[in-house]
Write a protein that holds these residues in place. Structure first.
Motif, PDB file in Angstrom:
ATOM      1  N   HIS A  77       0.833  -1.194   0.000  1.00 52.26           N
ATOM      2  CA  HIS A  77       0.000   0.000   0.000  1.00 52.26           C
ATOM      3  C   HIS A  77       0.871   1.247   0.000  1.00 52.26           C
ATOM      4  CE1 HIS A  77      -3.984  -1.779   0.747  1.00 52.26           C
ATOM      5  NE2 HIS A  77      -3.311  -2.706   1.405  1.00 52.26           N
ATOM      6  N   LYS A  78       0.349   2.303  -0.580  1.00 52.73           N
ATOM      7  CA  LYS A  78       0.995   3.606  -0.468  1.00 52.73           C
ATOM      8  C   LYS A  78       0.720   4.151   0.929  1.00 52.73           C
ATOM      9  CE  LYS A  78       0.470   4.907  -5.309  1.00 52.73           C
ATOM     10  NZ  LYS A  78      -0.133   5.879  -6.226  1.00 52.73           N
ATOM     11  N   LEU A  79       1.569   5.077   1.376  1.00 50.82           N
ATOM     12  CA  LEU A  79       1.349   5.696   2.684  1.00 50.82           C
ATOM     13  C   LEU A  79       0.006   6.405   2.757  1.00 50.82           C
ATOM     14  CD1 LEU A  79       4.688   7.372   3.833  1.00 50.82           C
ATOM     15  CD2 LEU A  79       3.559   5.376   4.764  1.00 50.82           C
ATOM     16  N   THR A  80      -0.464   6.906   1.646  1.00 52.18           N
ATOM     17  CA  THR A  80      -1.716   7.662   1.626  1.00 52.18           C
ATOM     18  C   THR A  80      -2.951   6.777   1.418  1.00 52.18           C
ATOM     19  OG1 THR A  80      -1.307   8.104  -0.715  1.00 52.18           O
ATOM     20  CG2 THR A  80      -0.647   9.818   0.862  1.00 52.18           C
ATOM     21  N   ASP A  81      -2.755   5.478   1.247  1.00 49.86           N
ATOM     22  CA  ASP A  81      -3.886   4.547   1.116  1.00 49.86           C
ATOM     23  C   ASP A  81      -4.520   4.305   2.482  1.00 49.86           C
ATOM     24  OD1 ASP A  81      -3.384   4.214  -1.586  1.00 49.86           O
ATOM     25  OD2 ASP A  81      -2.436   2.243  -1.368  1.00 49.86           O
ATOM     26  N   ILE A  82      -5.781   3.931   2.459  1.00 46.67           N
ATOM     27  CA  ILE A  82      -6.452   3.476   3.676  1.00 46.67           C
ATOM     28  C   ILE A  82      -6.228   1.974   3.772  1.00 46.67           C
ATOM     29  CG2 ILE A  82      -8.670   3.176   4.844  1.00 46.67           C
ATOM     30  CD1 ILE A  82      -9.607   5.751   3.419  1.00 46.67           C
ATOM     31  N   THR A  83      -5.653   1.531   4.884  1.00 43.02           N
ATOM     32  CA  THR A  83      -5.450   0.098   5.102  1.00 43.02           C
ATOM     33  C   THR A  83      -6.552  -0.420   6.019  1.00 43.02           C
ATOM     34  OG1 THR A  83      -3.969   0.429   6.993  1.00 43.02           O
ATOM     35  CG2 THR A  83      -2.954   0.319   4.795  1.00 43.02           C
ATOM     36  N   ALA A  84      -6.742  -1.728   6.034  1.00 40.36           N
ATOM     37  CA  ALA A  84      -7.820  -2.296   6.850  1.00 40.36           C
ATOM     38  C   ALA A  84      -7.422  -3.663   7.392  1.00 40.36           C
ATOM     39  CB  ALA A  84      -9.091  -2.426   6.029  1.00 40.36           C
ATOM     40  N   ILE A  85      -7.847  -3.918   8.627  1.00 40.15           N
ATOM     41  CA  ILE A  85      -7.753  -5.253   9.206  1.00 40.15           C
ATOM     42  C   ILE A  85      -9.137  -5.634   9.720  1.00 40.15           C
ATOM     43  CG2 ILE A  85      -5.308  -5.044   9.835  1.00 40.15           C
ATOM     44  CD1 ILE A  85      -6.230  -4.758  12.778  1.00 40.15           C
ATOM     45  N   LEU A  86      -9.380  -6.927   9.789  1.00 40.91           N
ATOM     46  CA  LEU A  86     -10.674  -7.436  10.256  1.00 40.91           C
ATOM     47  C   LEU A  86     -10.570  -7.902  11.697  1.00 40.91           C
ATOM     48  CD1 LEU A  86     -11.619  -9.581   7.143  1.00 40.91           C
ATOM     49  CD2 LEU A  86     -12.570  -7.361   7.775  1.00 40.91           C
ATOM     50  N   GLY A  87     -11.687  -7.820  12.400  1.00 39.87           N
ATOM     51  CA  GLY A  87     -11.745  -8.304  13.764  1.00 39.87           C
ATOM     52  C   GLY A  87     -13.152  -8.741  14.110  1.00 39.87           C
ATOM     53  N   ILE A  88     -13.272  -9.423  15.229  1.00 43.28           N
ATOM     54  CA  ILE A  88     -14.577  -9.824  15.754  1.00 43.28           C
ATOM     55  C   ILE A  88     -14.493  -9.739  17.279  1.00 43.28           C
ATOM     56  CG2 ILE A  88     -14.038 -12.290  15.786  1.00 43.28           C
ATOM     57  CD1 ILE A  88     -17.034 -12.737  15.021  1.00 43.28           C
ATOM     58  N   CYS A  89     -15.540  -9.266  17.887  1.00 37.96           N
ATOM     59  CA  CYS A  89     -15.584  -9.138  19.343  1.00 37.96           C
ATOM     60  C   CYS A  89     -15.864 -10.516  19.951  1.00 37.96           C
ATOM     61  CB  CYS A  89     -16.659  -8.133  19.749  1.00 37.96           C
ATOM     62  SG  CYS A  89     -16.765  -7.870  21.521  1.00 37.96           S
ATOM     63  N   THR A  90     -14.891 -11.064  20.645  1.00 36.08           N
ATOM     64  CA  THR A  90     -15.011 -12.400  21.240  1.00 36.08           C
ATOM     65  C   THR A  90     -15.339 -12.296  22.733  1.00 36.08           C
ATOM     66  OG1 THR A  90     -12.686 -12.559  21.839  1.00 36.08           O
ATOM     67  CG2 THR A  90     -13.279 -13.256  19.598  1.00 36.08           C
ATOM     68  N   PRO A  91     -15.684 -13.389  23.374  1.00 36.16           N
ATOM     69  CA  PRO A  91     -15.979 -13.339  24.812  1.00 36.16           C
ATOM     70  C   PRO A  91     -14.840 -12.791  25.672  1.00 36.16           C
ATOM     71  CG  PRO A  91     -16.839 -15.360  23.897  1.00 36.16           C
ATOM     72  CD  PRO A  91     -16.034 -14.701  22.800  1.00 36.16           C
ATOM     73  N   GLN A  92     -13.596 -12.960  25.265  1.00 31.69           N
ATOM     74  CA  GLN A  92     -12.484 -12.411  26.050  1.00 31.69           C
ATOM     75  C   GLN A  92     -12.318 -10.902  25.867  1.00 31.69           C
ATOM     76  OE1 GLN A  92      -9.154 -14.658  24.664  1.00 31.69           O
ATOM     77  NE2 GLN A  92      -8.709 -13.266  22.989  1.00 31.69           N
ATOM     78  N   ASP A  93     -13.043 -10.296  24.913  1.00 31.25           N
ATOM     79  CA  ASP A  93     -12.941  -8.869  24.627  1.00 31.25           C
ATOM     80  C   ASP A  93     -13.981  -8.016  25.351  1.00 31.25           C
ATOM     81  OD1 ASP A  93     -11.006  -9.574  22.739  1.00 31.25           O
ATOM     82  OD2 ASP A  93     -12.467  -9.641  21.107  1.00 31.25           O
ATOM     83  N   VAL A  94     -14.940  -8.643  25.994  1.00 34.68           N
ATOM     84  CA  VAL A  94     -16.110  -7.903  26.462  1.00 34.68           C
ATOM     85  C   VAL A  94     -15.995  -7.439  27.914  1.00 34.68           C
ATOM     86  CG1 VAL A  94     -17.673  -8.984  24.804  1.00 34.68           C
ATOM     87  CG2 VAL A  94     -17.348 -10.034  27.043  1.00 34.68           C
ATOM     88  N   ASP A  95     -16.895  -6.539  28.286  1.00 34.71           N
ATOM     89  CA  ASP A  95     -16.952  -6.019  29.651  1.00 34.71           C
ATOM     90  C   ASP A  95     -17.471  -7.099  30.602  1.00 34.71           C
ATOM     91  OD1 ASP A  95     -19.628  -6.132  28.920  1.00 34.71           O
ATOM     92  OD2 ASP A  95     -20.118  -4.183  29.736  1.00 34.71           O
ATOM     93  N   ILE A  96     -17.581  -6.771  31.881  1.00 32.86           N
ATOM     94  CA  ILE A  96     -17.980  -7.773  32.874  1.00 32.86           C
ATOM     95  C   ILE A  96     -19.430  -8.223  32.727  1.00 32.86           C
ATOM     96  CG2 ILE A  96     -16.239  -7.078  34.546  1.00 32.86           C
ATOM     97  CD1 ILE A  96     -18.442  -5.573  36.070  1.00 32.86           C
ATOM     98  N   PHE A  97     -20.230  -7.463  32.018  1.00 26.67           N
ATOM     99  CA  PHE A  97     -21.627  -7.841  31.805  1.00 26.67           C
ATOM    100  C   PHE A  97     -21.811  -8.620  30.499  1.00 26.67           C
ATOM    101  CE2 PHE A  97     -21.706  -3.868  34.315  1.00 26.67           C
ATOM    102  CZ  PHE A  97     -22.186  -4.417  35.496  1.00 26.67           C
ATOM    103  N   LEU A  98     -20.694  -8.904  29.800  1.00 19.23           N
ATOM    104  CA  LEU A  98     -20.691  -9.691  28.559  1.00 19.23           C
ATOM    105  C   LEU A  98     -21.574  -9.081  27.475  1.00 19.23           C
ATOM    106  CD1 LEU A  98     -20.832 -13.280  30.095  1.00 19.23           C
ATOM    107  CD2 LEU A  98     -18.819 -12.004  29.363  1.00 19.23           C
ATOM    108  N   ARG A  99     -21.593  -7.769  27.394  1.00 15.39           N
ATOM    109  CA  ARG A  99     -22.461  -7.116  26.421  1.00 15.39           C
ATOM    110  C   ARG A  99     -21.707  -6.505  25.251  1.00 15.39           C
ATOM    111  NH1 ARG A  99     -26.812  -3.572  27.858  1.00 15.39           N
ATOM    112  NH2 ARG A  99     -27.154  -4.017  25.695  1.00 15.39           N
TER     113      ARG A  99
END
Length: 174
Positions: free
Chosen positions: A18-40
């Motif tokens: 990519h060029k420095l001026t390009d928009i780059t992207a990565i993918l993710g998903i919110c898993t159970p280890q990523d959530v607050d104490i109320f699992l929301r």
């Protein structure tokens, strides 16, 4: 010569350049280890961690990190402002877009957005300052043809930098 597998090698093998001026992207998903104490929804600390991964990806696919290291420099994220617009629910997939918005002699400034894959809503927006150590950013970026001309500083970034300077000014008084 020893071959080592690392994230930079992975990015070079499986990602297009990519060029420095390009928009780059990565993918993710919110898993159970990523959530607050109320699992929301994704907790605030996880947002910052994911932004770091997206920044590392940007540095790798644009070759910015390699050129910085060739000049004997290094980089540290010295400030970040993260605005949450809507939470990311558990198991919600998202994409993080990273874009170079401006630079000066000492730092580059990235804008990063968490975008829902299903609804395409921008859930959070971050501005971050990446300070370069032992390397003049203006000189380094001149090695990339797409950054010969620096854009005007965006108004939100200008205001954010003023706030950072005011905060630093309070700490520098005796």
């Amino acid at each position: 010569m020893e071959w080592r597998f690392n994230s930079d090698t992975c990015a070079k093998m499986f990602q297009t350049k990519h060029k420095l001026t390009d928009i780059t992207a990565i993918l993710g998903i919110c898993t159970p280890q990523d959530v607050d104490i109320f699992l929301r929804h994704m907790n605030n600390a996880r947002f910052l961690r994911e932004l770091n991964f997206a920044s590392l990806h940007y540095y790798a696919v644009t070759d910015l990190y390699n050129r910085l290291r060739q000049r004997g420099g290094s980089v540290v994220q010295s400030a970040v402002s993260l605005r949450y617009r809507r939470f990311i629910s558990i198991f919600q997939p998202y994409k993080i877009h990273t874009k170079l918005v401006w630079w000066d002699e000492k730092a580059i400034y990235l804008e990063q957005q968490f975008v829902g894959l299903i609804n395409r809503f921008v859930n959070a927006v971050a501005l971050s300052k990446h300070s370069f150590i032992q390397c003049n950013v203006m000189h380094l970026l001149q090695t990339f043809p797409e950054t010969i001309d620096r854009p005007e500083i965006p108004e939100d970034l200008k205001l954010w930098l003023q706030a950072i300077n005011a905060s630093s000014g309070k700490l520098n008084t005796k």
